[in-house]
Write an enzyme that holds these catalytic residues in place. Sequence first.
Site, PDB file in Angstrom:
ATOM      1  N   GLU A   6       7.627   0.686   5.098  1.00 19.55           N
ATOM      2  CA  GLU A   6       7.005  -0.344   5.946  1.00 19.55           C
ATOM      3  C   GLU A   6       7.091  -1.691   5.235  1.00 19.55           C
ATOM      4  O   GLU A   6       6.916  -1.759   4.013  1.00 19.55           O
ATOM      5  CB  GLU A   6       5.532   0.043   6.188  1.00 19.55           C
ATOM      6  N   HIS A  56       4.005   7.169   3.779  1.00 20.36           N
ATOM      7  CA  HIS A  56       4.949   6.044   3.687  1.00 20.36           C
ATOM      8  C   HIS A  56       4.571   5.133   2.533  1.00 20.36           C
ATOM      9  O   HIS A  56       3.471   5.205   2.000  1.00 20.36           O
ATOM     10  CB  HIS A  56       5.001   5.250   5.001  1.00 20.36           C
ATOM     11  N   HIS A  78       0.830  -1.211   0.000  1.00 19.93           N
ATOM     12  CA  HIS A  78       0.000   0.000   0.000  1.00 19.93           C
ATOM     13  C   HIS A  78       0.857   1.249   0.000  1.00 19.93           C
ATOM     14  O   HIS A  78       2.040   1.215   0.326  1.00 19.93           O
ATOM     15  CB  HIS A  78      -0.967   0.026   1.197  1.00 19.93           C
ATOM     16  N   GLU A 124      -7.677   4.190  10.050  1.00 20.81           N
ATOM     17  CA  GLU A 124      -7.270   3.950   8.665  1.00 20.81           C
ATOM     18  C   GLU A 124      -8.406   3.395   7.822  1.00 20.81           C
ATOM     19  O   GLU A 124      -9.285   2.705   8.326  1.00 20.81           O
ATOM     20  CB  GLU A 124      -6.092   2.972   8.624  1.00 20.81           C
ATOM     21  N   GLN A 127      -3.948   3.432   1.313  1.00 21.94           N
ATOM     22  CA  GLN A 127      -4.269   3.464   2.751  1.00 21.94           C
ATOM     23  C   GLN A 127      -4.377   4.928   3.196  1.00 21.94           C
ATOM     24  O   GLN A 127      -3.383   5.659   3.169  1.00 21.94           O
ATOM     25  CB  GLN A 127      -3.168   2.765   3.549  1.00 21.94           C
TER      26      GLN A 127
HETATM   27  C1  MC0 Z   1       8.968  11.883  10.147  1.00 25.31           C
HETATM   28  N1  MC0 Z   1       9.936  12.140   9.257  1.00 25.31           N
HETATM   29  C2  MC0 Z   1       9.594  11.631   8.071  1.00 25.31           C
HETATM   30  C3  MC0 Z   1       8.328  11.037   8.278  1.00 25.31           C
HETATM   31  N2  MC0 Z   1       7.971  11.211   9.578  1.00 25.31           N
HETATM   32  N3  MC0 Z   1      10.219  11.612   6.878  1.00 25.31           N
HETATM   33  C4  MC0 Z   1       9.575  11.015   5.858  1.00 25.31           C
HETATM   34  N4  MC0 Z   1       8.360  10.426   5.982  1.00 25.31           N
HETATM   35  C5  MC0 Z   1       7.710  10.428   7.156  1.00 25.31           C
HETATM   36  N5  MC0 Z   1       6.527   9.851   7.256  1.00 25.31           N
HETATM   37  C6  MC0 Z   1      11.179  12.861   9.496  1.00 25.31           C
HETATM   38  C7  MC0 Z   1      10.901  14.270   9.987  1.00 25.31           C
HETATM   39  O1  MC0 Z   1      10.672  15.146   8.903  1.00 25.31           O
HETATM   40  C8  MC0 Z   1      12.162  14.584  10.730  1.00 25.31           C
HETATM   41  O2  MC0 Z   1      13.185  14.937   9.831  1.00 25.31           O
HETATM   42  C9  MC0 Z   1      12.523  13.258  11.376  1.00 25.31           C
HETATM   43  O3  MC0 Z   1      11.894  12.246  10.573  1.00 25.31           O
HETATM   44  C10 MC0 Z   1      12.012  13.143  12.803  1.00 25.31           C
HETATM   45  O4  MC0 Z   1      10.649  13.457  12.760  1.00 25.31           O
HETATM   46  P1  MC0 Z   1       9.752  13.772  14.035  1.00 25.31           P
HETATM   47  O5  MC0 Z   1       8.520  14.438  13.550  1.00 25.31           O
HETATM   48  O6  MC0 Z   1      10.568  14.448  15.111  1.00 25.31           O
HETATM   49  O7  MC0 Z   1       9.311  12.363  14.488  1.00 25.31           O
HETATM   50  P2  MC0 Z   1       9.959  11.262  15.414  1.00 25.31           P
HETATM   51  O8  MC0 Z   1      11.459  11.273  15.395  1.00 25.31           O
HETATM   52  O9  MC0 Z   1       9.290  11.336  16.737  1.00 25.31           O
HETATM   53  O10 MC0 Z   1       9.425   9.965  14.644  1.00 25.31           O
HETATM   54  C11 MC0 Z   1       9.764   9.679  13.313  1.00 25.31           C
HETATM   55  C12 MC0 Z   1       9.496   8.173  13.100  1.00 25.31           C
HETATM   56  C13 MC0 Z   1       8.000   7.945  13.486  1.00 25.31           C
HETATM   57  C14 MC0 Z   1       9.758   7.832  11.647  1.00 25.31           C
HETATM   58  C15 MC0 Z   1      10.420   7.359  14.009  1.00 25.31           C
HETATM   59  O11 MC0 Z   1       7.149   8.706  12.634  1.00 25.31           O
HETATM   60  C16 MC0 Z   1       7.604   6.500  13.437  1.00 25.31           C
HETATM   61  O12 MC0 Z   1       7.820   5.736  14.403  1.00 25.31           O
HETATM   62  N6  MC0 Z   1       6.968   6.063  12.324  1.00 25.31           N
HETATM   63  C17 MC0 Z   1       6.569   4.660  12.188  1.00 25.31           C
HETATM   64  C18 MC0 Z   1       5.163   4.434  12.692  1.00 25.31           C
HETATM   65  C19 MC0 Z   1       4.136   5.183  11.899  1.00 25.31           C
HETATM   66  O13 MC0 Z   1       4.427   6.027  11.048  1.00 25.31           O
HETATM   67  N7  MC0 Z   1       2.848   4.881  12.189  1.00 25.31           N
HETATM   68  C20 MC0 Z   1       1.706   5.489  11.482  1.00 25.31           C
HETATM   69  C21 MC0 Z   1       1.251   4.627  10.375  1.00 25.31           C
HETATM   70  P3  MC0 Z   1      14.185  16.141  10.124  1.00 25.31           P
HETATM   71  O14 MC0 Z   1      14.994  16.245   8.860  1.00 25.31           O
HETATM   72  O15 MC0 Z   1      13.312  17.319  10.407  1.00 25.31           O
HETATM   73  O16 MC0 Z   1      14.998  15.668  11.314  1.00 25.31           O
HETATM   74  S1  MC0 Z   1       0.633   3.126  10.998  1.00 25.31           S
HETATM   75  C22 MC0 Z   1       0.327   2.128   9.699  1.00 25.31           C
HETATM   76  O17 MC0 Z   1       0.546   2.503   8.589  1.00 25.31           O
HETATM   77  C23 MC0 Z   1      -0.272   0.762  10.038  1.00 25.31           C
HETATM   78  C24 MC0 Z   1      -1.649   0.949  10.578  1.00 25.31           C
HETATM   79  C25 MC0 Z   1      -0.303  -0.225   8.874  1.00 25.31           C
HETATM   80  O18 MC0 Z   1       0.050   0.104   7.737  1.00 25.31           O
HETATM   81  O19 MC0 Z   1      -0.729  -1.381   9.112  1.00 25.31           O
END
Ligand code: MC0
Length: 141
Positions: A133, A83, A7, A43, A59
């Site tokens: 992912e 993503h 997705h 979602e 998604q």
């Molecule tokens: C954050 N950043 C991204 C981003 N989110 N870059 C590209 N794409 C994204 N989606 C970048 C920010 O711009 C920043 O860059 C740096 O990462 C840190 O961002 P932050 O806002 O301070 O955030 P953190 O460090 O607290 O967390 C970032 C992290 C988090 C990727 C670890 O978003 C995470 O754990 N994501 C994985 C879980 C997730 O996204 N869940 C939702 C979908 P700079 O350059 O400013 O430092 S759940 C899902 O999709 C499930 C239901 C499924 O499919 O089954």
Amino acid sequence: MLSRIDHVGIAVASLADTIPLYEEAFGLTVVHQEDNDRQGVREAMLLVNNGEAGSSYVQLLEPLREDSPVGKFLAKRGPGIHHIAYGVADIDSALAALTTTGFDLVNKTPVHGTAGSRIAFVHPKALGGVLTELVEAVEGH
Ligand code: MC0
């Protein structure tokens, strides 16, 4: 390692406002909706294709909380592609291979994803700014 694009995850402020756009533009329909509290998202999965290697979806992701990955993303960047998710047959061996090659994993072990799938995220900084992912889907999804 990768079998398909499972997705494309899109951050939206409102599912109710965005779903009709995909219905109208492409004739897609919502085949699954779920709240994932751990991920902080509500979602909607819209089916694009049922292929031999599994299904592909759009998604749509609405944050349940401001202080969640999608809530923070929307506040910083606004709505858009959040993503990309690839299907894998065996997520444990995929994660082991990525660990061996030194990629920065957000999830070192799989967590709960859409419709009972097992998922794990690779940090966007490890893949050129794209949050990525891996999905091991359950049979029939
Ligand atoms: C954050 N950043 C991204 C981003 N989110 N870059 C590209 N794409 C994204 N989606 C970048 C920010 O711009 C920043 O860059 C740096 O990462 C840190 O961002 P932050 O806002 O301070 O955030 P953190 O460090 O607290 O967390 C970032 C992290 C988090 C990727 C670890 O978003 C995470 O754990 N994501 C994985 C879980 C997730 O996204 N869940 C939702 C979908 P700079 O350059 O400013 O430092 S759940 C899902 O999709 C499930 C239901 C499924 O499919 O089954």
